[in-house]
Design a protein around this motif. Sequence first.
Motif: not given
Length: 440
Positions: A15, A27, A29-31, A33-37, A40
Amino acid sequence: MAATNDEEILEGFLCPICKADLKSASQLTSHFESLHQEEQDVLKSLKEIFGKAKKIILNNDDTDLKETFDRALKFSYQESYYLNEEQTVGVCRSTTDYLKAVRGARLERYATETNKLLIRLDKLVCNMPTEPNQRKLHEQEVVPWLDGSSVKLCPNCAKAFNLTRRKHHCRLCGSILCHDCSLFLDIDIARAVVDPSAPHASNQPEQEITEKNGLRLCEHCFNLIELRKQVQDTRNAKTVLMTAYEQMRSLMDQARPAVAMYEKMCQSLFDGETTYNLTDVNAMRGRIGKLAEGIDLLSKQIATFPTDPGTRQARLQNSIRQAAAHYIKEDLLSLRKLPTEAQIEEVRRQRYERAERQIKMERERMEKQRDRMEELAGPSVSRVNNDDDDDNPLLEQMNIIRGYIKEARKELKFEEVAILEANLKELKKEYQLQKLSSKS
Protein backbone atom coordinates in the motif's frame (compact mmCIF):
# COMPACT_ATOMS: atom_id res chain seq x y z
CA MET A 1 8.86 -2.13 -3.92
CA ALA A 2 9.61 0.59 -1.37
CA ALA A 3 12.45 1.66 0.95
CA THR A 4 11.95 2.60 4.65
CA ASN A 5 14.03 5.02 6.68
CA ASP A 6 16.39 2.28 7.96
CA GLU A 7 17.31 1.41 4.35
CA GLU A 8 15.32 -1.83 4.43
CA ILE A 9 13.95 -2.83 1.05
CA LEU A 10 10.33 -4.04 0.96
CA GLU A 11 8.87 -5.98 -1.93
CA GLY A 12 5.35 -7.10 -2.85
CA PHE A 13 1.91 -5.56 -3.36
CA LEU A 14 2.45 -2.68 -0.90
CA CYS A 15 0.00 0.00 0.00
CA PRO A 16 1.59 3.36 -0.97
CA ILE A 17 0.27 4.98 2.18
CA CYS A 18 0.49 2.49 5.07
CA LYS A 19 3.15 0.23 3.49
CA ALA A 20 1.10 -2.90 4.20
CA ASP A 21 1.82 -6.02 2.06
CA LEU A 22 -1.50 -7.27 0.62
CA LYS A 23 -0.07 -10.29 -1.27
CA SER A 24 -2.17 -9.73 -4.43
CA ALA A 25 -3.54 -6.97 -6.63
CA SER A 26 -7.18 -7.66 -5.72
CA GLN A 27 -6.47 -7.47 -1.98
CA LEU A 28 -4.52 -4.26 -2.48
CA THR A 29 -7.47 -2.71 -4.37
CA SER A 30 -9.99 -3.80 -1.69
CA HIS A 31 -7.71 -2.51 1.07
CA PHE A 32 -7.37 0.86 -0.63
CA GLU A 33 -11.15 1.17 -1.20
CA SER A 34 -11.99 0.39 2.41
CA LEU A 35 -9.29 2.26 4.34
CA HIS A 36 -8.22 5.05 2.01
CA GLN A 37 -11.41 6.17 0.33
CA GLU A 38 -10.33 9.80 0.25
CA GLU A 39 -7.49 8.97 -2.16
CA GLN A 40 -9.62 8.14 -5.17
CA ASP A 41 -7.15 9.57 -7.67
CA VAL A 42 -4.42 7.23 -6.49
CA LEU A 43 -6.87 4.30 -6.55
CA LYS A 44 -7.87 5.06 -10.08
CA SER A 45 -4.23 5.26 -11.12
CA LEU A 46 -3.53 1.88 -9.51
CA LYS A 47 -6.43 0.25 -11.34
CA GLU A 48 -5.25 1.59 -14.68
CA ILE A 49 -1.71 0.37 -14.05
CA PHE A 50 -2.87 -3.14 -13.06
CA GLY A 51 -5.26 -3.36 -15.99
CA LYS A 52 -2.66 -2.38 -18.57
CA ALA A 53 -0.10 -4.70 -17.01
CA LYS A 54 -2.52 -7.60 -17.27
CA LYS A 55 -3.18 -6.86 -20.93
CA ILE A 56 0.52 -6.73 -21.72
CA ILE A 57 1.20 -10.00 -19.89
CA LEU A 58 -1.60 -11.75 -21.74
CA ASN A 59 -0.41 -10.32 -25.09
CA ASN A 60 -3.77 -8.60 -25.56
CA ASP A 61 -2.30 -5.17 -26.18
CA ASP A 62 -0.01 -3.71 -28.82
CA THR A 63 3.05 -1.50 -28.63
CA ASP A 64 1.03 1.62 -27.92
CA LEU A 65 -0.37 0.08 -24.73
CA LYS A 66 3.16 -0.89 -23.64
CA GLU A 67 4.33 2.69 -24.15
CA THR A 68 1.28 3.95 -22.26
CA PHE A 69 2.05 1.53 -19.44
CA ASP A 70 5.65 2.76 -19.27
CA ARG A 71 4.46 6.35 -19.11
CA ALA A 72 1.94 5.43 -16.44
CA LEU A 73 4.64 3.86 -14.32
CA LYS A 74 6.68 7.05 -14.56
CA PHE A 75 3.74 9.15 -13.38
CA SER A 76 2.92 6.91 -10.46
CA TYR A 77 1.60 7.79 -7.10
CA GLN A 78 5.04 8.95 -5.96
CA GLU A 79 4.53 12.19 -7.91
CA SER A 80 1.43 13.00 -5.93
CA TYR A 81 2.76 12.05 -2.47
CA TYR A 82 6.52 12.38 -2.66
CA LEU A 83 6.95 15.15 -5.22
CA ASN A 84 7.95 17.71 -2.62
CA GLU A 85 9.84 15.26 -0.41
CA GLU A 86 13.57 14.66 -0.61
CA GLN A 87 14.41 11.34 -2.25
CA THR A 88 17.08 9.13 -0.65
CA VAL A 89 19.44 6.84 -2.52
CA GLY A 90 18.46 3.22 -2.25
CA VAL A 91 20.71 0.33 -1.40
CA CYS A 92 23.33 -0.44 -4.11
CA ARG A 93 24.70 -3.90 -4.56
CA SER A 94 27.53 -4.88 -6.94
CA THR A 95 27.31 -8.22 -8.78
CA THR A 96 30.75 -8.01 -10.40
CA ASP A 97 32.35 -10.54 -8.08
CA TYR A 98 29.48 -12.94 -8.60
CA LEU A 99 29.70 -12.63 -12.38
CA LYS A 100 33.48 -13.13 -12.30
CA ALA A 101 33.07 -16.25 -10.18
CA VAL A 102 30.44 -17.70 -12.52
CA ARG A 103 32.45 -16.85 -15.63
CA GLY A 104 35.69 -18.18 -14.14
CA ALA A 105 34.10 -21.50 -13.24
CA ARG A 106 32.57 -21.79 -16.70
CA LEU A 107 35.85 -20.99 -18.48
CA GLU A 108 37.76 -23.37 -16.24
CA ARG A 109 35.30 -26.16 -17.00
CA TYR A 110 35.62 -25.61 -20.77
CA ALA A 111 39.42 -25.31 -20.55
CA THR A 112 39.69 -28.53 -18.55
CA GLU A 113 37.45 -30.39 -20.97
CA THR A 114 39.32 -29.04 -24.00
CA ASN A 115 42.69 -30.04 -22.52
CA LYS A 116 41.44 -33.57 -21.95
CA LEU A 117 40.31 -33.75 -25.57
CA LEU A 118 43.69 -32.45 -26.76
CA ILE A 119 45.51 -35.13 -24.76
CA ARG A 120 43.32 -37.81 -26.32
CA LEU A 121 43.74 -36.27 -29.75
CA ASP A 122 47.53 -36.33 -29.35
CA LYS A 123 47.43 -40.03 -28.49
CA LEU A 124 45.16 -40.73 -31.46
CA VAL A 125 47.22 -39.00 -34.16
CA CYS A 126 50.58 -40.12 -32.73
CA ASN A 127 51.74 -43.29 -34.51
CA MET A 128 48.33 -43.88 -36.05
CA PRO A 129 48.24 -47.17 -38.01
CA THR A 130 47.41 -47.03 -41.69
CA GLU A 131 45.40 -50.25 -41.87
CA PRO A 132 41.68 -49.77 -41.00
CA ASN A 133 41.43 -52.70 -38.56
CA GLN A 134 44.55 -51.74 -36.63
CA ARG A 135 43.48 -48.11 -36.61
CA LYS A 136 40.10 -49.04 -35.11
CA LEU A 137 41.77 -51.03 -32.34
CA HIS A 138 44.14 -48.13 -31.70
CA GLU A 139 41.24 -45.70 -31.38
CA GLN A 140 39.41 -47.98 -28.93
CA GLU A 141 42.53 -48.35 -26.80
CA VAL A 142 42.96 -44.59 -26.49
CA VAL A 143 39.27 -43.75 -25.90
CA PRO A 144 36.94 -46.53 -24.64
CA TRP A 145 33.69 -46.65 -26.60
CA LEU A 146 30.33 -46.66 -24.85
CA ASP A 147 28.23 -49.82 -24.98
CA GLY A 148 25.43 -49.18 -27.47
CA SER A 149 23.44 -52.37 -26.98
CA SER A 150 20.68 -50.55 -25.09
CA VAL A 151 20.75 -47.36 -27.19
CA LYS A 152 17.91 -47.39 -29.72
CA LEU A 153 17.87 -43.73 -30.78
CA CYS A 154 20.55 -41.24 -31.80
CA PRO A 155 21.01 -38.84 -28.87
CA ASN A 156 21.42 -35.90 -31.24
CA CYS A 157 18.64 -36.28 -33.83
CA ALA A 158 16.47 -38.84 -31.94
CA LYS A 159 16.18 -41.08 -35.02
CA ALA A 160 16.04 -44.84 -34.59
CA PHE A 161 19.02 -47.00 -35.49
CA ASN A 162 18.43 -49.69 -38.13
CA LEU A 163 20.24 -51.44 -40.96
CA THR A 164 20.65 -48.25 -42.96
CA ARG A 165 21.28 -46.00 -39.93
CA ARG A 166 24.19 -47.63 -38.13
CA LYS A 167 25.69 -46.74 -34.76
CA HIS A 168 28.99 -44.87 -34.69
CA HIS A 169 31.24 -43.59 -31.89
CA CYS A 170 32.99 -40.29 -31.31
CA ARG A 171 36.76 -40.81 -31.30
CA LEU A 172 37.33 -38.29 -28.48
CA CYS A 173 34.55 -38.94 -25.98
CA GLY A 174 33.31 -42.40 -27.09
CA SER A 175 29.64 -41.38 -27.26
CA ILE A 176 27.19 -42.93 -29.74
CA LEU A 177 25.78 -41.08 -32.74
CA CYS A 178 24.60 -41.71 -36.27
CA HIS A 179 26.45 -40.95 -39.50
CA ASP A 180 24.37 -37.87 -40.32
CA CYS A 181 25.24 -36.32 -36.96
CA SER A 182 28.95 -37.11 -37.32
CA LEU A 183 31.56 -34.47 -38.12
CA PHE A 184 35.01 -35.35 -39.48
CA LEU A 185 38.24 -33.63 -38.44
CA ASP A 186 41.13 -33.77 -40.92
CA ILE A 187 44.11 -35.67 -39.51
CA ASP A 188 46.56 -33.02 -40.75
CA ILE A 189 44.54 -30.31 -39.02
CA ALA A 190 44.42 -32.46 -35.88
CA ARG A 191 48.23 -32.73 -35.88
CA ALA A 192 48.51 -28.97 -36.34
CA VAL A 193 46.18 -28.36 -33.38
CA VAL A 194 48.16 -30.72 -31.16
CA ASP A 195 51.56 -29.35 -32.23
CA PRO A 196 51.29 -25.85 -33.79
CA SER A 197 55.08 -25.68 -34.32
CA ALA A 198 55.15 -28.78 -36.54
CA PRO A 199 55.17 -28.01 -40.31
CA HIS A 200 52.11 -29.16 -42.21
CA ALA A 201 51.19 -29.01 -45.88
CA SER A 202 48.91 -26.00 -46.35
CA ASN A 203 48.97 -25.95 -50.16
CA GLN A 204 47.33 -29.32 -50.67
CA PRO A 205 44.15 -29.31 -52.79
CA GLU A 206 40.94 -29.37 -50.82
CA GLN A 207 39.25 -32.75 -50.69
CA GLU A 208 36.23 -34.21 -48.96
CA ILE A 209 37.04 -35.31 -45.41
CA THR A 210 35.84 -38.84 -44.77
CA GLU A 211 36.54 -41.54 -42.23
CA LYS A 212 39.65 -42.57 -44.17
CA ASN A 213 41.45 -39.23 -43.89
CA GLY A 214 39.68 -37.82 -40.82
CA LEU A 215 38.49 -38.54 -37.30
CA ARG A 216 34.78 -39.03 -36.59
CA LEU A 217 33.66 -36.62 -33.84
CA CYS A 218 30.44 -35.54 -32.24
CA GLU A 219 29.30 -31.94 -32.56
CA HIS A 220 30.35 -30.99 -29.02
CA CYS A 221 33.93 -32.28 -29.34
CA PHE A 222 34.28 -30.88 -32.86
CA ASN A 223 33.23 -27.39 -31.70
CA LEU A 224 35.74 -27.45 -28.83
CA ILE A 225 38.59 -28.46 -31.14
CA GLU A 226 37.57 -25.85 -33.71
CA LEU A 227 37.47 -23.18 -31.00
CA ARG A 228 40.99 -24.11 -29.90
CA LYS A 229 42.17 -23.98 -33.53
CA GLN A 230 40.65 -20.51 -33.95
CA VAL A 231 42.44 -19.30 -30.82
CA GLN A 232 45.75 -20.66 -32.16
CA ASP A 233 45.20 -19.04 -35.56
CA THR A 234 44.42 -15.72 -33.89
CA ARG A 235 47.57 -15.87 -31.78
CA ASN A 236 49.75 -16.91 -34.73
CA ALA A 237 48.24 -14.39 -37.14
CA LYS A 238 50.82 -11.97 -38.50
CA THR A 239 50.16 -8.25 -38.34
CA VAL A 240 50.85 -5.84 -41.19
CA LEU A 241 53.94 -4.60 -39.36
CA MET A 242 55.35 -8.11 -38.93
CA THR A 243 54.66 -8.99 -42.57
CA ALA A 244 56.47 -5.86 -43.77
CA TYR A 245 59.44 -6.63 -41.53
CA GLU A 246 59.71 -10.21 -42.80
CA GLN A 247 59.60 -9.00 -46.40
CA MET A 248 62.36 -6.49 -45.65
CA ARG A 249 64.51 -9.19 -44.06
CA SER A 250 63.94 -11.42 -47.09
CA LEU A 251 65.21 -8.66 -49.39
CA MET A 252 68.26 -8.20 -47.17
CA ASP A 253 69.00 -11.91 -47.36
CA GLN A 254 68.84 -11.68 -51.17
CA ALA A 255 71.06 -8.59 -51.24
CA ARG A 256 74.00 -10.08 -49.31
CA PRO A 257 74.94 -12.79 -51.88
CA ALA A 258 74.21 -10.32 -54.70
CA VAL A 259 76.74 -7.85 -53.25
CA ALA A 260 79.32 -10.63 -52.80
CA MET A 261 78.77 -11.73 -56.41
CA TYR A 262 79.15 -8.14 -57.62
CA GLU A 263 82.49 -7.79 -55.83
CA LYS A 264 83.66 -11.07 -57.34
CA MET A 265 82.67 -9.95 -60.84
CA CYS A 266 84.41 -6.60 -60.42
CA GLN A 267 87.59 -8.31 -59.27
CA SER A 268 87.38 -10.61 -62.29
CA LEU A 269 87.24 -7.59 -64.61
CA PHE A 270 90.18 -5.92 -62.88
CA ASP A 271 92.17 -9.16 -63.24
CA GLY A 272 91.51 -9.22 -66.98
CA GLU A 273 89.51 -12.43 -66.95
CA THR A 274 86.90 -13.10 -69.61
CA THR A 275 84.46 -14.92 -67.34
CA TYR A 276 82.25 -11.80 -67.01
CA ASN A 277 81.83 -8.70 -69.10
CA LEU A 278 80.80 -5.14 -68.26
CA THR A 279 77.17 -5.82 -69.20
CA ASP A 280 76.92 -8.61 -66.65
CA VAL A 281 78.29 -6.42 -63.87
CA ASN A 282 75.91 -3.56 -64.73
CA ALA A 283 72.96 -5.99 -64.66
CA MET A 284 74.00 -7.19 -61.20
CA ARG A 285 74.38 -3.58 -60.02
CA GLY A 286 70.84 -2.83 -61.23
CA ARG A 287 69.51 -5.82 -59.35
CA ILE A 288 71.17 -4.60 -56.14
CA GLY A 289 69.64 -1.15 -56.73
CA LYS A 290 66.14 -2.63 -56.98
CA LEU A 291 66.68 -4.56 -53.74
CA ALA A 292 67.81 -1.35 -52.04
CA GLU A 293 64.65 0.46 -53.21
CA GLY A 294 62.45 -2.32 -51.85
CA ILE A 295 64.23 -2.33 -48.47
CA ASP A 296 63.94 1.46 -48.25
CA LEU A 297 60.22 1.42 -49.09
CA LEU A 298 59.41 -1.28 -46.53
CA SER A 299 61.46 0.42 -43.81
CA LYS A 300 59.57 3.67 -44.41
CA GLN A 301 56.29 1.79 -44.19
CA ILE A 302 57.36 0.31 -40.86
CA ALA A 303 58.45 3.71 -39.51
CA THR A 304 55.16 5.40 -40.48
CA PHE A 305 52.98 2.64 -39.01
CA PRO A 306 50.49 4.34 -36.62
CA THR A 307 51.42 4.01 -32.96
CA ASP A 308 51.50 6.12 -29.81
CA PRO A 309 54.55 8.42 -29.75
CA GLY A 310 57.15 7.70 -27.11
CA THR A 311 56.14 4.08 -26.63
CA ARG A 312 58.41 1.07 -26.95
CA GLN A 313 56.84 0.10 -30.27
CA ALA A 314 57.47 3.58 -31.69
CA ARG A 315 61.14 3.42 -30.66
CA LEU A 316 61.44 -0.06 -32.18
CA GLN A 317 59.98 1.11 -35.51
CA ASN A 318 62.39 4.07 -35.63
CA SER A 319 65.31 1.75 -34.84
CA ILE A 320 64.31 -0.57 -37.70
CA ARG A 321 64.18 2.39 -40.08
CA GLN A 322 67.60 3.66 -38.99
CA ALA A 323 69.18 0.20 -39.25
CA ALA A 324 67.75 -0.30 -42.75
CA ALA A 325 68.99 3.12 -43.89
CA HIS A 326 72.47 2.40 -42.52
CA TYR A 327 72.54 -0.99 -44.25
CA ILE A 328 71.53 0.54 -47.59
CA LYS A 329 74.11 3.31 -47.31
CA GLU A 330 77.06 1.21 -46.13
CA ASP A 331 76.52 -2.10 -47.93
CA LEU A 332 74.36 -1.51 -51.01
CA LEU A 333 75.23 1.99 -52.23
CA SER A 334 78.95 1.99 -51.46
CA LEU A 335 79.84 -0.56 -54.13
CA ARG A 336 83.19 -0.67 -55.91
CA LYS A 337 83.48 1.58 -58.96
CA LEU A 338 83.48 -0.28 -62.26
CA PRO A 339 86.49 -0.09 -64.61
CA THR A 340 86.15 1.54 -68.02
CA GLU A 341 86.20 -0.32 -71.31
CA ALA A 342 89.71 0.96 -72.04
CA GLN A 343 91.03 -0.29 -68.72
CA ILE A 344 89.43 -3.70 -69.24
CA GLU A 345 90.89 -3.99 -72.74
CA GLU A 346 94.37 -2.99 -71.53
CA VAL A 347 94.34 -5.55 -68.73
CA ARG A 348 93.07 -8.26 -71.06
CA ARG A 349 95.72 -7.39 -73.65
CA GLN A 350 98.46 -7.73 -71.08
CA ARG A 351 96.96 -11.00 -69.89
CA TYR A 352 96.75 -12.27 -73.48
CA GLU A 353 100.41 -11.38 -74.13
CA ARG A 354 101.46 -13.26 -71.00
CA ALA A 355 99.44 -16.27 -72.13
CA GLU A 356 100.98 -16.11 -75.62
CA ARG A 357 104.48 -16.01 -74.18
CA GLN A 358 103.66 -18.98 -71.99
CA ILE A 359 102.27 -20.93 -74.95
CA LYS A 360 105.35 -20.04 -77.01
CA MET A 361 107.65 -21.26 -74.28
CA GLU A 362 105.62 -24.46 -73.96
CA ARG A 363 105.77 -25.00 -77.71
CA GLU A 364 109.56 -24.51 -77.78
CA ARG A 365 109.92 -26.98 -74.96
CA MET A 366 107.80 -29.51 -76.89
CA GLU A 367 109.92 -28.93 -80.02
CA LYS A 368 113.16 -29.57 -78.14
CA GLN A 369 111.72 -32.71 -76.62
CA ARG A 370 110.59 -33.91 -80.06
CA ASP A 371 114.03 -33.30 -81.55
CA ARG A 372 115.63 -35.33 -78.82
CA MET A 373 113.18 -38.18 -79.42
CA GLU A 374 113.94 -38.10 -83.17
CA GLU A 375 117.67 -38.22 -82.59
CA LEU A 376 117.25 -41.29 -80.42
CA ALA A 377 114.63 -43.12 -82.55
CA GLY A 378 115.76 -42.05 -86.04
CA PRO A 379 113.64 -40.84 -88.97
CA SER A 380 111.52 -43.97 -89.07
CA VAL A 381 108.41 -42.34 -87.69
CA SER A 382 106.53 -40.07 -90.06
CA ARG A 383 104.55 -37.07 -88.91
CA VAL A 384 100.84 -36.99 -89.31
CA ASN A 385 99.35 -33.51 -89.26
CA ASN A 386 95.59 -33.50 -89.06
CA ASP A 387 94.25 -30.04 -89.67
CA ASP A 388 90.64 -31.16 -89.95
CA ASP A 389 89.07 -30.33 -86.56
CA ASP A 390 85.44 -30.32 -87.61
CA ASP A 391 84.76 -33.70 -86.01
CA ASN A 392 86.60 -32.95 -82.77
CA PRO A 393 84.25 -33.66 -79.78
CA LEU A 394 85.93 -30.95 -77.70
CA LEU A 395 84.73 -28.27 -80.11
CA GLU A 396 81.17 -29.60 -79.90
CA GLN A 397 81.30 -29.55 -76.10
CA MET A 398 82.65 -26.00 -76.08
CA ASN A 399 79.81 -24.82 -78.33
CA ILE A 400 77.24 -26.44 -76.03
CA ILE A 401 78.76 -24.77 -72.97
CA ARG A 402 78.76 -21.40 -74.75
CA GLY A 403 74.99 -21.82 -75.29
CA TYR A 404 74.47 -22.57 -71.61
CA ILE A 405 76.52 -19.50 -70.67
CA LYS A 406 74.34 -17.30 -72.86
CA GLU A 407 71.13 -18.55 -71.21
CA ALA A 408 72.60 -18.13 -67.72
CA ARG A 409 73.54 -14.52 -68.49
CA LYS A 410 69.97 -13.73 -69.56
CA GLU A 411 68.60 -15.08 -66.26
CA LEU A 412 71.31 -13.27 -64.21
CA LYS A 413 72.59 -16.58 -62.81
CA PHE A 414 76.19 -15.50 -62.62
CA GLU A 415 77.20 -18.33 -60.29
CA GLU A 416 76.39 -20.76 -63.08
CA VAL A 417 78.21 -18.49 -65.55
CA ALA A 418 81.40 -18.75 -63.48
CA ILE A 419 81.19 -22.54 -63.30
CA LEU A 420 80.52 -22.90 -67.04
CA GLU A 421 83.32 -20.49 -67.91
CA ALA A 422 85.72 -22.53 -65.80
CA ASN A 423 84.66 -25.68 -67.64
CA LEU A 424 85.10 -23.90 -70.97
CA LYS A 425 88.65 -22.87 -70.02
CA GLU A 426 89.53 -26.46 -69.16
CA LEU A 427 88.22 -27.64 -72.52
CA LYS A 428 90.19 -24.93 -74.31
CA LYS A 429 93.38 -26.01 -72.56
CA GLU A 430 92.73 -29.61 -73.49
CA TYR A 431 92.10 -28.61 -77.08
CA GLN A 432 95.34 -26.62 -77.25
CA LEU A 433 97.29 -29.54 -75.83
CA GLN A 434 95.82 -31.81 -78.47
CA LYS A 435 96.86 -29.41 -81.22
CA LEU A 436 100.39 -29.13 -79.82
CA SER A 437 100.71 -32.90 -79.59
CA SER A 438 99.41 -33.34 -83.14
CA LYS A 439 101.89 -30.78 -84.49
CA SER A 440 104.74 -32.45 -82.72
